[in-house]
Scaffold this active site. Structure first.
Site: not given
Lengths: 204, 221
Positions: A105, A108-110
């Site tokens: 991702c 962000c940090s999906c």
């Protein structure tokens, strides 16, 4: 990035800020600390990469389930009781001798929480997010993974609410293994795509 | 916004440090609390997940780089609590409540039971489509240049680039408007980009798949 561990004395500034905010929100009547405990317990003890490993091992031993997982991973996971927050729209991508998949991702940090739990620090780090899309083979090399030149690399950038799960290839030498035994070879990193599944030799 | 969160393809961001897979889920109890506070405060319904992402992106370039991951979550949450009026700047400064939050906010306080259900059920982001999809799998598309100061998921590295629609994911909540409190849907596509189209001729021959909403895309000439 790393953090000072707030178990040490005196507590870090971060730890004090967190404590102050929680206490303020409890006083405002908008946060129930028991709900926080429940959320933390869920991701520390119930929701983690064992769920994904179960799906992968099941796919290795049950061709119909493997097809179902690739066709509609959300439904296939739900059929064995796996699903929920940040996994409402799951897509499984299969590694083959010709194709290797890697999930990132960049914004962000999906990450697919119901099957892998919460993401590790490196997955959330800027260097991983920056390099995975531009130079995936160097990222794989950092994890000790070296693909043959003719293997096609497919990178999946999780920019929407679709969440990707890599199904690694079944390791050689596992004929006759049960689903439960196979699950022990399916690491979290292999389902992100930075490593292959463990070999029986490595697992021994 | 094209801020420092949008790092795909950037250089100079430091060394990648892999781990073993055996580390704790949270690096500290404080990190765990920030994670849970963010989920629980989100359940109050005052803002969307896309607004939370945007709040963290609006922290500013220096803080983006200086703060750790959950420090950014804490700063983003604090910003949203203040902007939405759930808490005031004075209350944040003093740490003491001037009074309870409005009744309609308190009424939505997340209980442990509802928290467990939220983890198990989640919330789907696909919606009924109001129109037919404009693009079809196999079609060549270009990502429109998209310099908005608002929330967007049109990654900078794909803007202006040509790709091929591989899959139509249906109609999904559109982040650019959802971040502003408008939960409307747009068609969402999986678009494949050749690495050389994104990074130039020296790039290795890989493919990058990006999920992009219809307003981000135009037909390739």
């Amino acid at each position: 990035m790393t953090h000072p561990d707030d178990h040490t004395e005196p507590p870090s500034e971060f730890a004090l800020e967190v404590r102050a905010l929680e206490s303020l929100l409890v006083e405002k009547g908008v946060i129930d600390p028991a709900a926080l405990d429940e959320l933390i317990d869920a991701y520390e003890h119930r929701v983690g990469p064992r769920n994904g490993a179960h799906l992968v091992a099941r796919a290795w031993t049950d061709p119909a389930f493997a097809d179902a997982l690739l066709d509609d991973a959300t439904a296939a996971a739900a059929s064995v009781g796996i699903g929920g927050l940040q996994g409402e729209h799951l897509v499984a991508v299969a590694n083959t001798p010709e194709v290797h998949n890697l999930v990132v991702c960049t914004l962000c940090s999906c990450y697919p929480w119901p099957v892998l739990g919460l993401p590790p620090a490196w997955y959330k780090s800027a260097p991983y997010r920056a390099r995975a899309v531009a130079d995936p083979r160097s990222v794989l090399a950092a994890f000790g993974t070296h693909l043959a030149d003719d293997v096609e690399v497919q990178v999946w950038d999780s920019t929407s609410e679709i969440r990707y799960l890599v199904t690694p290839m079944r390791p050689a030498g596992t004929d006759g293994w049960s689903t439960g035994e196979l699950e022990t070879l399916v690491t979290r990193n292999s389902m992100i795509g930075v490593e292959p599944a463990r070999s029986p030799q490595a697992a021994a | 916004m094209n801020g420092l969160h949008d790092v795909g393809g950037m250089h100079g961001l430091g060394r990648l440090v892999p781990d073993t897979g055996d580390e704790a889920v949270f690096g500290s109890r404080s990190q765990a609390r920030v994670f849970a506070l963010t989920i629980a405060a989100g359940a109050l319904g005052r803002w969307s997940l896309d607004a939370s992402r945007h709040a963290r992106e609006r922290l500013g370039a220096v803080d983006q780089l200086r703060l750790g991951y959950f420090e950014r979550w804490l700063a983003g949450l604090t910003l949203q609590l203040r902007e939405s009026g759930v808490v005031t700047a004075d209350e944040l400064a003093s740490g003491n409540a001037d009074g309870p939050a409005p009744e309609e906010v308190v009424a939505r306080r997340l209980t442990a039971e509802r928290a467990g259900r939220a983890v198990e059920r989640g919330r789907r982001s696909d919606l009924e489509a109001a129109s037919a999809p404009r693009f079809t799998p196999g079609q060549r598309v270009r990502v429109r240049p998209h310099a908005t100061p608002g929330q967007t998921r049109a990654v900078r590295y794909a803007q202006g680039r040509f790709g091929e629609v591989r899959v139509h994911h249906g109609c999904h909540v559109f982040p650019d408007r959802n971040a502003r409190g408008e939960r409307v849907g747009e068609h969402l596509y999986g678009v494949a980009f050749d690495a050389r189209e994104l990074w130039g001729g020296s790039a290795t021959g890989h493919t990058v798949h990006v999920d992009l909403w219809e307003p981000y895309l135009e037909e390739a000439p």
